[in-house]
Design an enzyme around this catalytic site. Structure first.
Site, short mmCIF file in Angstrom:
data_model
loop_
_atom_site.label_atom_id
_atom_site.label_comp_id
_atom_site.label_asym_id
_atom_site.label_seq_id
_atom_site.Cartn_x
_atom_site.Cartn_y
_atom_site.Cartn_z
N GLU A 1 1.06 -2.13 12.17
CA GLU A 1 0.94 -3.59 12.17
C GLU A 1 1.29 -4.24 13.63
O GLU A 1 1.47 -5.29 13.93
CB GLU A 1 2.11 -4.13 11.26
N TRP B 1 0.88 -1.27 0.17
CA TRP B 1 0.16 0.05 0.11
C TRP B 1 0.87 1.33 0.11
O TRP B 1 0.30 2.31 -0.13
CB TRP B 1 -0.92 0.09 1.19
N ASP B 2 2.09 1.17 0.43
CA ASP B 2 3.27 2.21 0.40
C ASP B 2 2.95 3.11 -1.06
O ASP B 2 3.23 4.34 -0.94
CB ASP B 2 4.54 1.67 0.47
N LYS C 1 3.69 0.84 15.97
CA LYS C 1 4.79 0.53 14.87
C LYS C 1 5.12 1.89 14.02
O LYS C 1 6.15 2.31 13.85
CB LYS C 1 4.65 -0.63 13.86
N GLN C 2 4.11 2.46 13.63
CA GLN C 2 4.07 3.61 12.41
C GLN C 2 2.80 4.46 12.66
O GLN C 2 1.75 3.86 13.11
CB GLN C 2 4.32 2.96 11.16
#
Length: 790
Positions: A490, A363-364, A594-595
């Site tokens: 995630e 998806w980046d 995580k992000q």
């Protein structure tokens, strides 16, 4: 998070230069010095073939299948994985000087430098080598992977004796099935394929050689061809030999001191899942003919002209931080290389710079890379979306397998099939559908591309919308819930009502309904009627957005703010990234991020939050986010800039831009982080430029961080090109080309006309308490280093 300062790179605005020989750095520099055009990728290895760190030549979309092992299989698990293949290496030009092979592990190199030139689009190299017996030669080379002739790469190689006449022998090769070693146990590292290519044919005649191969399981065929021009001061002896996995043109000449042996090598690549070996041979031989007709200088001229146009549309200028200026142009150049000529193929997470993540696209692409391409090289953005559309049948099949309507795009893939074997962070990450729809809607609003809307865009919006009304449901209170999904974070998997997923699905549903109502005939061909669009709007209007009233922040997902906090204070620094040292079971039940997830929602769906909510959410999630993903820092830069933390945003900006040049994540040897590089542009343009495109309307709210005196960036919108220049107290907007553009500055509407720049004052930033990060995970404070001689 500390940023190690690695030796070797010199700071310059338009190039990346490494000025001495460091064999230990080969794997890193082979990635940073990689060349690509989105179709062909060359890692930046030495022409002489050895020493090398990680050999790599890639064709976008060319992969081998491999079985995915499961301790316990389950329904709906993908059966096959896909791994990018290191294809036939056409970079090799071996050199012997009086019978001594040139090998940088032996003898010495008192002078050695390599330069990646962002304006010429070439990698140059100059080396003075002293052999073990004392013979001295100077080697210079320049290579390119052509943006204008998609199938072509070329190398110009020169050797000059420095201490008397020397017999020089060059061996130009095509080599298949190069051995590759795997040295770490890391899920981010590619699987190793041994002997992936099976020979179909090998032919050589005169200065031309062609090798054809196919893969054993995926059934893909490829061909690589080379042709040469050889120039020397006297007679040249040549020989052309081929075998299954090797073609070699040998040229030998006696060269006096001060004169040169010159070799220009043209390499062509082609692959197909359907065409015959004979057809592929004809294709690459025809591509070689075109390259020979252009000649080396012609290819150079075409490359520079292509890049001149790109920089005119996309350049970002930064005053006050020379290293960051270099890093941003490095980032723009590599993102262009990843997507320029991919055409009907995906844009992998590593581009074509290395085998990391097995060459998969995530998806980046839609959420980080395509915003940059949409506003700088819109044709490349269209091509990437066209690839998604070409995989719709696979996505429909996957949705049906999961018991859903519409299409379910894969979490990771090369050809459109799901090949992630981990359900919680793979299949459950349904937000990929909304990301594809978001990129589609953004592209259509920014370009007005009616042809693409009719041929692909509307269908992408419709089939992604259909998934949400199937996946979600209305509860007893009439609210629309999307349960059992994984958002961008995630470390928090299979949750109910992830805010990012729900708000992005909401936009997907509204965009699909809007476009169908504007094009009822096209919608009818897709089976969409008024009842279906009404269901989409009803679901969108009633979507659940979790909010913690006690904390006055949005919960990333339902119940998230009730989880125990991760013990950051007692987590050793060496245990990051956490996914390599702790079980997912423990990560999933703690407040650790995580992000950027909720923070990313506030960027892409900033129209769904108030300024006060954004400030509180930023403070809360800064304290939980460990940035174990390269995707996070750019988004944190954007939101911290918006809520007034300009110094912190600047630190995150630097982290995103320097991720690969400083090897922050210690895995650049496997390829560059293309989305993080795109994130450097996002941090500059959306962060400090305040650019937003909510509802298809372009707006700006610029502010500079204290360390910089000026940022200027260029972008495309609706076929026009604009330039925004930000100073400390004012910003200037100029239309450089095209029709007038309607936009706004900090909420004030402005109309841009060519030749009439508009300068507006910049209001002071909002004042909010400075947030804190988890222990040991704050970004490194950006300290601008003096540039020698600058």
């Amino acid at each position: 998070m500390t940023i190690p300062r690695l030796p070797g790179y010199e700071v310059a605005p338009w190039e990346l230069r490494w000025r001495w020989l460091d064999l230990d750095a080969l794997r890193r520099t082979e990635s940073t010095f990689a060349l690509s055009n989105g179709h062909i990728g060359f890692r930046g290895s030495f022409e002489e073939g050895e020493p090398r760190g990680l050999p790599g030549t890639y064709l976008n979309g060319f992969y081998e299948r491999r079985p995915l092992p499961y301790a316990e299989a389950g329904y709906g698990y993908p059966e096959d994985g896909q791994t990018v293949v290191n294809v036939t290496d056409g970079k090799i030009i071996r050199l012997l000087v009086e019978d001594e092979p040139v090998d940088m592990r032996y003898g010495s190199a008192p002078h050695h430098e390599r330069v990646l030139d962002f304006r010429s689009g070439t990698l140059r190299r100059s080396t003075e080598w002293i052999s073990p017996t004392g013979r001295r030669v100077r080697i210079t080379s320049e290579r390119l992977v052509s943006f204008t002739q998609r199938a072509i790469a070329a190398i110009h190689y020169e050797v000059e004796p420095l201490d008397g006449q020397a017999q020089l022998v060059v061996q130009s090769e095509l080599q298949a099935n190069e051995p590759i070693e795997r040295d770490v146990d890391d899920p981010r590292v590619a699987a190793v394929l041994e002997g992936a290519l099976i020979s179909d044919f090998s032919v050589g005649e005169g200065s031309v050689a062609v090798l054809g191969h196919h893969t054993r399981r995926s059934g893909l065929r490829m061909a690589a061809a080379m042709d040469h021009e050889v120039d020397a001061p006297g007679p040249v002896w040549t020989e052309n030999r081929t075998e299954d996995d090797l073609a070699r043109l040998t040229a030998a000449a006696e060269v006096p001191q001060g004169q040169k042996l010159r070799l220009t090598k043209y390499v062509a690549y082609g692959w197909s899942s359907q065409r015959s070996p004979q057809a592929l041979r004809a294709q690459v031989e025809a591509a070689l003919a075109g390259a020979r007709q252009s000649g080396w200088q012609g290819l150079l001229d075409e490359q520079r002209a292509y890049l001149d146009d790109f920089w005119e549309a996309a350049d970002v200028e930064i005053d006050g931080d020379a290293e960051l200026q270099q890093a941003v142009r490095f980032a723009l150049f590599h993102v262009l290389q990843a997507g320029a000529r991919g055409e009907s193929r995906a844009i992998p997470a590593k581009g074509l710079t290395g085998p990391g993540y097995d060459g998969h696209a995530f998806w980046d692409t839609e959420s980080f890379v395509l915003p940059l391409l949409t506003y700088t090289v819109p044709d490349a953005a269209r091509n990437a979306l066209q690839w998604r559309h070409s995989t719709l049948d696979k996505a429909r099949t996957r949705a049906a397998q999961l018991g859903q309507a519409g299409a379910a795009f894969p979490w990771r893939s090369i050809n459109g099939d799901e090949c992630s074997s981990y359900w919680p962070a793979g299949t459950a990450a349904f937000h990929i559908n909304a990301d594809v729809a978001d990129a589609t809607a953004r592209y259509l609003a920014a370009t007005g591309d009616a042809d693409f809307e009719a041929s692909a865009g509307l269908e992408l919006l419709v089939e992604t919308a259909r998934l949400w009304t199937s996946l979600g449901h209305h509860d007893a209170h009439g609210r629309f819930r999307i349960d059992g999904v994984t958002g961008p974070d995630e470390y928090t998997a299979v949750v109910d009502n992830n805010v990012y997923t729900n708000l992005m699905a909401q936009r997907n549903l509204h965009e699909a309904a809007d476009h169908c109502e504007r094009h009822p005939e096209l919608a009818g061909e897709l089976g969409v009627d008024d009842e279906e669009t009404a269901r989409w709007r009803d679901a969108a209007d009633r979507v659940v957005v979790p909010y913690d009233d006690a904390l006055e922040v949005h919960a990333q997902s339902e119940g998230f703010t009730k989880h125990a906090h991760w013990d950051f204070a007692n987590t050793p620094r060496e245990d990051y990234p956490l996914l390599l040292h702790y079980p997912y079971f423990d990560l999933y039940r703690k407040q650790v991020v995580k992000q950027a997830d909720l923070v990313l929602a506030m960027f892409l769906r900033g129209d769904a939050f108030t300024p006060e909510e954004k400030a509180r959410n930023v403070a809360y999630y800064e304290a939980l986010t460990v940035r174990d993903s390269s995707l996070s820092s750019s988004v944190q830069a954007v939101l911290n800039a918006e809520v007034g933390h300009l110094g912190l945003a600047y630190d995150y900006f630097a982290e995103a831009a320097l991720a690969d040049l400083h090897d922050i994540y210690q895995n650049v040897r496997q390829g560059l982080h293309i989305a993080a590089l795109a994130g450097a542009w996002i941090a500059a343009v959306a962060g400090f430029g305040g650019m937003r495109d909510h509802g298809g309307e372009l707006s700006f709210a610029p502010r500079l961080p204290p360390a910089l005196s000026r940022i200027s960036f260029r972008m495309c919108f609706a076929g026009s090109r604009i330039c925004v220049t930000i100073h400390r107290d004012e910003a200037t907007y100029a239309l450089r080309h095209g029709e007038p553009v309607q936009t706004s500055h900090h909420g004030t509407p402005i109309l841009l006309n060519q030749g009439r720049p508009i300068t507006m004052p910049i209001p002071p930033p909002p004042e909010n308490p400075t947030p804190r990060q988890p222990a040991g995970r704050a970004p490194a404070p950006r300290r601008i280093r003096p540039i020698p001689g600058g």
